[in-house]
Motif scaffolding. Structure first.
Motif, PDB file in Angstrom:
ATOM      1  N   UNK A  88     -15.026   8.509  -6.159  1.00 19.93           N
ATOM      2  CA  UNK A  88     -15.440   8.657  -5.112  1.00 19.93           C
ATOM      3  C   UNK A  88     -15.450   8.049  -3.858  1.00 19.93           C
ATOM      4  N   UNK A  89     -14.341   7.031  -4.049  1.00 24.79           N
ATOM      5  CA  UNK A  89     -14.100   5.942  -3.223  1.00 24.79           C
ATOM      6  C   UNK A  89     -12.649   5.416  -3.405  1.00 24.79           C
ATOM      7  N   UNK A  90     -12.195   4.378  -2.494  1.00 26.86           N
ATOM      8  CA  UNK A  90     -10.955   3.919  -2.631  1.00 26.86           C
ATOM      9  C   UNK A  90     -11.058   2.289  -2.798  1.00 26.86           C
ATOM     10  N   UNK A  91     -10.384   1.785  -3.581  1.00 25.66           N
ATOM     11  CA  UNK A  91     -10.714   0.216  -4.165  1.00 25.66           C
ATOM     12  C   UNK A  91      -9.304  -0.400  -3.570  1.00 25.66           C
ATOM     13  N   UNK A  92      -9.452  -1.303  -2.655  1.00 29.90           N
ATOM     14  CA  UNK A  92      -8.403  -1.920  -1.990  1.00 29.90           C
ATOM     15  C   UNK A  92      -8.487  -3.484  -2.301  1.00 29.90           C
ATOM     16  N   UNK A  93      -7.375  -3.904  -2.438  1.00 22.85           N
ATOM     17  CA  UNK A  93      -7.247  -5.588  -2.833  1.00 22.85           C
ATOM     18  C   UNK A  93      -6.217  -5.981  -1.712  1.00 22.85           C
ATOM     19  N   UNK A  94      -6.683  -6.936  -0.937  1.00 25.92           N
ATOM     20  CA  UNK A  94      -5.979  -7.625   0.208  1.00 25.92           C
ATOM     21  C   UNK A  94      -5.888  -9.138  -0.196  1.00 25.92           C
ATOM     22  N   UNK A  95      -4.879  -9.727   0.645  1.00 28.88           N
ATOM     23  CA  UNK A  95      -4.652 -11.171   0.403  1.00 28.88           C
ATOM     24  C   UNK A  95      -5.971 -12.018   1.027  1.00 28.88           C
ATOM     25  N   UNK A 141      -0.609  -7.484   6.577  1.00 26.34           N
ATOM     26  CA  UNK A 141      -1.070  -7.754   5.284  1.00 26.34           C
ATOM     27  C   UNK A 141      -0.273  -6.776   4.146  1.00 26.34           C
ATOM     28  N   UNK A 142       0.158  -7.188   2.813  1.00 21.75           N
ATOM     29  CA  UNK A 142       0.451  -6.165   2.039  1.00 21.75           C
ATOM     30  C   UNK A 142      -0.811  -6.021   1.079  1.00 21.75           C
ATOM     31  N   UNK A 143      -0.870  -4.953   0.465  1.00 24.32           N
ATOM     32  CA  UNK A 143      -2.164  -4.627  -0.458  1.00 24.32           C
ATOM     33  C   UNK A 143      -1.894  -3.594  -1.545  1.00 24.32           C
ATOM     34  N   UNK A 144      -2.855  -3.584  -2.442  1.00 21.35           N
ATOM     35  CA  UNK A 144      -2.881  -2.700  -3.285  1.00 21.35           C
ATOM     36  C   UNK A 144      -4.219  -1.608  -3.322  1.00 21.35           C
ATOM     37  N   UNK A 145      -3.909  -0.630  -3.339  1.00 19.77           N
ATOM     38  CA  UNK A 145      -4.859   0.774  -2.889  1.00 19.77           C
ATOM     39  C   UNK A 145      -5.194   1.662  -4.142  1.00 19.77           C
ATOM     40  N   UNK A 146      -6.208   1.741  -4.688  1.00 17.35           N
ATOM     41  CA  UNK A 146      -6.381   2.449  -6.002  1.00 17.35           C
ATOM     42  C   UNK A 146      -7.473   3.736  -5.544  1.00 17.35           C
ATOM     43  N   UNK A 188      -3.479  -1.662 -14.547  1.00 14.33           N
ATOM     44  CA  UNK A 188      -2.309  -2.294 -15.309  1.00 14.33           C
ATOM     45  C   UNK A 188      -1.514  -2.748 -14.095  1.00 14.33           C
ATOM     46  N   UNK A 189      -1.453  -3.820 -13.730  1.00 10.83           N
ATOM     47  CA  UNK A 189      -0.684  -4.149 -12.577  1.00 10.83           C
ATOM     48  C   UNK A 189      -0.591  -5.711 -12.311  1.00 10.83           C
ATOM     49  N   UNK A 249       0.976   0.329  -3.990  1.00  6.29           N
ATOM     50  CA  UNK A 249       1.301  -0.735  -2.977  1.00  6.29           C
ATOM     51  C   UNK A 249       1.605  -0.167  -1.492  1.00  6.29           C
ATOM     52  N   UNK A 250       0.724  -0.920  -0.331  1.00  5.58           N
ATOM     53  CA  UNK A 250       1.172  -0.532   0.693  1.00  5.58           C
ATOM     54  C   UNK A 250       0.780  -1.574   1.758  1.00  5.58           C
ATOM     55  N   UNK A 251       1.100  -1.258   3.087  1.00  2.00           N
ATOM     56  CA  UNK A 251       0.926  -2.461   4.128  1.00  2.00           C
ATOM     57  C   UNK A 251      -0.039  -1.979   5.186  1.00  2.00           C
ATOM     58  N   UNK A 252      -0.455  -2.851   5.590  1.00  2.00           N
ATOM     59  CA  UNK A 252      -1.453  -2.781   6.869  1.00  2.00           C
ATOM     60  C   UNK A 252      -0.496  -3.070   8.111  1.00  2.00           C
ATOM     61  N   UNK A 253      -0.413  -2.125   8.862  1.00  2.00           N
ATOM     62  CA  UNK A 253       0.687  -2.491  10.083  1.00  2.00           C
ATOM     63  C   UNK A 253      -0.052  -2.438  11.472  1.00  2.00           C
ATOM     64  N   UNK A 254       0.427  -3.373  12.177  1.00  2.00           N
ATOM     65  CA  UNK A 254       0.072  -3.439  13.703  1.00  2.00           C
ATOM     66  C   UNK A 254       0.705  -2.286  14.609  1.00  2.00           C
ATOM     67  N   UNK A 255       0.307  -2.153  15.762  1.00  4.43           N
ATOM     68  CA  UNK A 255       1.219  -1.032  16.633  1.00  4.43           C
ATOM     69  C   UNK A 255       2.489  -1.178  16.732  1.00  4.43           C
ATOM     70  N   UNK A 256       3.131  -2.374  16.550  1.00  6.70           N
ATOM     71  CA  UNK A 256       4.541  -2.383  16.766  1.00  6.70           C
ATOM     72  C   UNK A 256       5.182  -2.192  15.446  1.00  6.70           C
ATOM     73  N   UNK A 257       4.429  -2.032  14.238  1.00  6.86           N
ATOM     74  CA  UNK A 257       4.980  -1.840  13.060  1.00  6.86           C
ATOM     75  C   UNK A 257       5.117  -3.284  12.341  1.00  6.86           C
ATOM     76  N   UNK A 258       4.661  -4.043  12.722  1.00  8.90           N
ATOM     77  CA  UNK A 258       4.729  -5.585  12.065  1.00  8.90           C
ATOM     78  C   UNK A 258       3.579  -5.506  10.923  1.00  8.90           C
ATOM     79  N   UNK A 259       3.562  -6.246   9.901  1.00  8.59           N
ATOM     80  CA  UNK A 259       2.811  -6.318   8.763  1.00  8.59           C
ATOM     81  C   UNK A 259       1.707  -7.254   8.917  1.00  8.59           C
TER      82      UNK A 259
END
Length: 375
Positions: free
Chosen positions: A113-120, A104-109, A190-191, A92-102
């Motif tokens: 050979x790549x990353x799978x990301x699910x965003x809102x 979006x929150x997301x899931x990263x796998x 499994x999530x 579970x992670x967060x996409x942050x702006x330059x001042x640390x504000x959120x």
């Protein structure tokens, strides 16, 4: 909340006709028409807590990200230890702006050979724009618009899914892999976002009806709407982007400190790191907490947290009646000094005062299928 979803007519999901045929009452949400309920929110909520519920979450953004040094590029945007993430493991992670504000929150796998990301769903186009702007040209970002996403949640989810694909039983919480469901290629993790054991299943959109019907043919499984999805995640103490999280909230204020990986806290190098690490040390001004609200009437998003003089000092961001606990619960941002469980606070909703008590979250225990957990 994204404006993108508000300025056009709602789109339909691949399962639109399937929902309607099963009595789904469709409402606009995150730019799509989605089922809010079938037989009733309370019944659907309790069914999921005791059996297994099938949720259509195809409005979410499914992204594939690949290219040279993609780990390092993602670490420049997220506070997660991306480099340390194993293959077929999720975070579970967060996409942050330059001042640390959120943003979006997301899931990263991490996949082979790549990353799978699910965003809102409500902010997926803004997220894609942000990623494209900040990732180098060497990085490929694919938006999987032809994939549907289903969430099978509840204590009997594994039993039901294993009848169709026995190998899913080998997954633990926050693990994922490629499987076949009745001949259909599926990416299964499994999530989920209910606090229960369960799975998220990415499949080709043109196969969504077949797989959804196959799952609902299992005696444990019923289709569940947005209403119960919201009450389930609230009981589980899980924040919803655009309500409990936004660009004004930092990970520390949002009580999501666990999303700041240890190595990243020590090294920094993510957006807003200076502010976030200072807040972590000194405490935020406001903090997200759980509330038990006295009486039977729920307090809703937007109600004010007030001090002894009646002045607003915080805000309720989610609230409702808990079907499992049979009492009103809420999440709110309160002054850090009031964030200790047991603290009494007052809420003002439409000039009516409610008494509440700060409580630890989750409101109902998480029941994830964790590796090494006692049976």
């Amino acid at each position: 909340m994204s404006d993108h979803a508000e300025d056009t007519a709602p789109q339909t999901l691949p399962l639109d006709g399937w929902h309607r045929a099963r009595g789904g009452r469709m409402v606009p949400f995150a730019g799509y028409l989605m089922p809010v309920q079938y037989e009733g929110i309370m019944a659907e909520h309790l069914w999921t807590r005791e059996n297994a519920g099938l949720f259509d979450v195809s409005h979410m953004g499914q992204l594939l990200i690949s290219g040279p040094d993609v780990d390092a590029e993602l670490e420049a945007l997220l506070p997660a230890d991306v480099k340390g993430l194993g293959v077929d493991r999720m975070r579970y992670s967060l996409l942050l702006n330059e001042s640390g504000g959120i943003l979006d929150d997301l899931m990263l796998t991490r996949r082979a050979s790549d990353f799978y990301m699910v965003v809102n769903g409500a902010v997926k186009f803004e997220d894609i724009g942000h990623l494209r702007e900040h990732l180098s040209d060497a990085i490929t970002l694919n938006h999987l618009e032809d994939q549907a996403l289903l969430a099978l949640q509840g204590p009997k989810a594994a039993e039901a899914l294993a009848r169709i694909q026995p190998d899913v039983a080998n997954l633990y919480f926050m693990e994922a892999g490629a499987f076949e469901l009745d001949g259909v290629p599926a990416w299964i993790s499994r999530s989920g976002y209910t606090g229960e054991d369960g799975f998220e299943i990415s499949i080709p959109a043109d196969q969504a009806e077949r797989i959804a019907s196959l799952l609902c043919d299992q005696p444990e499984v019923k289709p569940i709407g947005l209403g119960a999805r919201d009450s389930l995640r609230l009981e589980a103490g899980l924040p919803l982007y655009g309500h409990d999280l936004d660009e004004e909230a930092t990970p520390v204020a949002a009580d999501l400190g666990f999303a700041l990986s240890k190595r990243r806290r020590e090294e920094g190098g993510f957006p807003g790191a200076e502010r976030i690490l200072l807040e972590r040390e000194q405490g935020p001004v406001l903090k997200r907490v759980g509330l038990f609200v006295e009486g039977r009437q729920p307090v809703r998003e937007g109600a004010a947290v007030v001090d002894a003089d009646g002045s607003e000092v915080g805000k309720v961001t989610s609230g409702g009646f808990s079907p499992s606990l049979e009492r009103p619960i809420a999440m709110a941002y309160v002054p850090a000094a009031s964030a200790v469980p047991g603290t009494r606070i007052r809420l003002n909703q439409r000039a009516k005062i409610f008494d509440a008590e700060v409580t630890a979250m989750p409101f109902t225990p998480h029941r994830y299928h964790r590796k090494g957990a006692a049976k």
